[in-house]
Design an enzyme around this catalytic site. Sequence first.
Site, PDB file in Angstrom:
ATOM      1  N   CYS A  47       0.447  -1.535   0.140  1.00 20.20           N
ATOM      2  CA  CYS A  47      -0.288   0.029  -0.784  1.00 20.20           C
ATOM      3  C   CYS A  47       0.566   1.163   0.220  1.00 20.20           C
ATOM      4  CB  CYS A  47      -0.726  -0.495   0.704  1.00 20.20           C
ATOM      5  SG  CYS A  47      -2.080  -0.978   0.722  1.00 20.20           S
TER       6      CYS A  47
ATOM      7  N   LYS B 106       1.127   3.005  -3.357  1.00 17.64           N
ATOM      8  CA  LYS B 106      -0.327   4.235  -3.955  1.00 17.64           C
ATOM      9  C   LYS B 106       0.334   5.465  -4.203  1.00 17.64           C
ATOM     10  CE  LYS B 106      -4.155   3.636  -2.176  1.00 17.64           C
ATOM     11  NZ  LYS B 106      -5.296   3.710  -1.543  1.00 17.64           N
TER      12      LYS B 106
END
Length: 765
Positions: free
Chosen positions: A414, A417
């Site tokens: 993540c 991102k």
Amino acid sequence: MEAPTPVTQDLVLIGGGHSHAIALRMWGMNPIPGARLTLITDVMHTPYSGMLPGYVAGLYEFDECHIDLRPLARFAGVRLIGDRAVGLDLAQNRVLCAHHPAIAFDWLSIDIGSTPAVSTVPGAAEYAIPVKPISQFLTQWEAIVQQVSEQPQRPLRLGIVGGGAGGVELALNIRARLRQVLQQAGHLDTPLEIHLVHRGREILPERSPGMRRKMQHILAQRGIQLHLGETVAAVEPDGLRCESGRWIECDRPFWVTQASAASWLKESGLATDDRGFIQVNDCLQSISHPYVFAAGDVATMVRHPRPKAGVFAVRQGKPLVENLRRALLGQPPKPFVPQKEFLILVGLGDCTAVASRGPLHVGPTPWFWQWKDRIDRRFMEKFSNLPEMRSQRVERRTFAPSRRASNSLPCAGCGSKIGSQPLDRALQRVQAEYPALQRDDILIGLDTPDDAAAVEVPAGWVLLQTVDYFRALVDDPFVFGQIAANHALSDLFAMGASPQSALAIATLPYATPAKQEEMLVHLLAGATKVLHAAGAVLMGGHTVEGAELALGFACNGLAESSQLLPKGGLRPGDVLILTKPLGTGTLFAAEMQRRAKGRWIEGAITTMLQSNQTAAKIFQGHGAHACTDVTGFGLLGHLVEMLRASEPVGVQLDLSALPLLPGAAETLQQGFRSSLHPQNLAAACWVRDWEQRSPSRSSEIPADILFDPQTAGGLLGCVPAETAPDCLSALHQAGYLESRAVAQVIPSEGDVAPQGWSQRSVRLV
């Protein structure tokens, strides 16, 4: 691992003139990490002014005297934007374009040349042919040559307004070319009048008196009628009206008068001279906006004014690059002083030339033409014979103030991102340009912060879903967004569905948040433009960082189950129609190695930007039994999918009927193949007698085109034989001009197909 260098500064070049062409070559030899170059140009082939008269005279081919900007940009690692700049927003440092979202910059360089001033003379804009922009002039000139070639017995009267070096040389070379055309047609006695009109009392005001007399004698000797001291007051359909009252009858006048600049330069707030040209200092910087540079005809050096001549644009290339590099590296610029005297070699159109420098002039002689020809060809070789690899010696500098994480490795998971702020700002800007479509069946979309989108499927309808994702094959994110959306939606069109919604997944190269925001705006703006045209809503998506730009979509479509177009509906007697030409795979494979001509790639991009939506509706309206889109598996691979899904039938494929993109046959014959091509060759076992097929058969259409993977390719529709002619006519009228009937479905001949598959075959004819 070494941390990738993120993009931290944007240098934007407007125009592909001589100075910028030199800048691109020099940049490719020694780039600066962290600095991204973008070239904005609506002309992909820069004509070299030194060879233009020779081209007019028929002494050079197009490629010999034009700089192909696309392979040059790839060599330099430059993002190429095919558009026309129409303004500047200097408050936000953005270039306003005719068809793209605004393009942000930190540093800007302008080299867009000049245009003959026609607006002040009544009728000039309607009836005269300006010599600049040169690309437009050449189009009209070739039309005149074609007209003379087809109607050599028809008398022709041409006018040239402007007696400077450009007008004089143009008159002589026009005469040489047209006399050559008439001679080839056996009509050398056809009357040919050329009138040269000049407001001054002598031609060539910038040259010595001796040179003027010499050229005036040559013009008279060759039958070119001089009208000196005449100012054109109006241009009419059949001639020129002068202020003195003289009427000069001519069919088409060429306008080679004093140059002017694009009006948007002054309107943007840049300091300009009385003719609208950008005023620059000795370092080629705007005197009002130091982060803006200019070179070539569009610039006026305040302390060293010079004529608008190509020689100065060429000489400015090297100092321009040096000062652009210094600006990016935070170093002070270096002044440049152009030479006062310069040599001109005037070609007469017959492989002779006159040389002039200062008070001296010599010629005409063939030796001077040969000298000029060697100089010009040596200059052009710099752009046609580019080094195989860029120099490994690059300047190192840490752009710490603007980097989001100095020298840290990019995160996975993540952590990869894109941040919420640049993402939110990008979406807001895209939605301002393309307001969201309102569909009642989109229950939750981009306008809410929920974790997933929600759609509704009407009763009695079916939901079709498809997904596509691939790396950018063009470096213009706005164009790539359109291509990627067209490619993804084609699966829905091929099945007879109407697009409803899409989710995007994008990979953005490492850059500062501001740079990623700009990139995402262009990417999503292009995609949204296509989605909205198809009636689909962008509901959301996901963004990550990576080494290369990539984009994909998960698309939803709706259709009545009875209206679906499957692949497996081939019936004996049916005709297979292909709606777009083939060749994107081989062309872009060649383009990656800078071996494809720029105009070939432009042609491929044009077809990829064409939606298949209307073609699908035309197929449905003509009773199509089956349909598929031709993409990654190549024509034969997708045809095999149709065969496998149908009852046992065969297909007779007419190789000579296949439409090819310009250049595709050449790149295939030169051995350029997509990396997917070898895998697609597995489908060759479906072709009857493939092993015995001679490669020399059908030299115009290489059989390897069958395995070439297509991006945003056309549809392959199967229609009854009785409706095929009307279907083709409707496709042509709708803009699918390369649509062809390429195959016919035949009864199965009992050929043994690969083990485990049914008995089907493809016969090439």
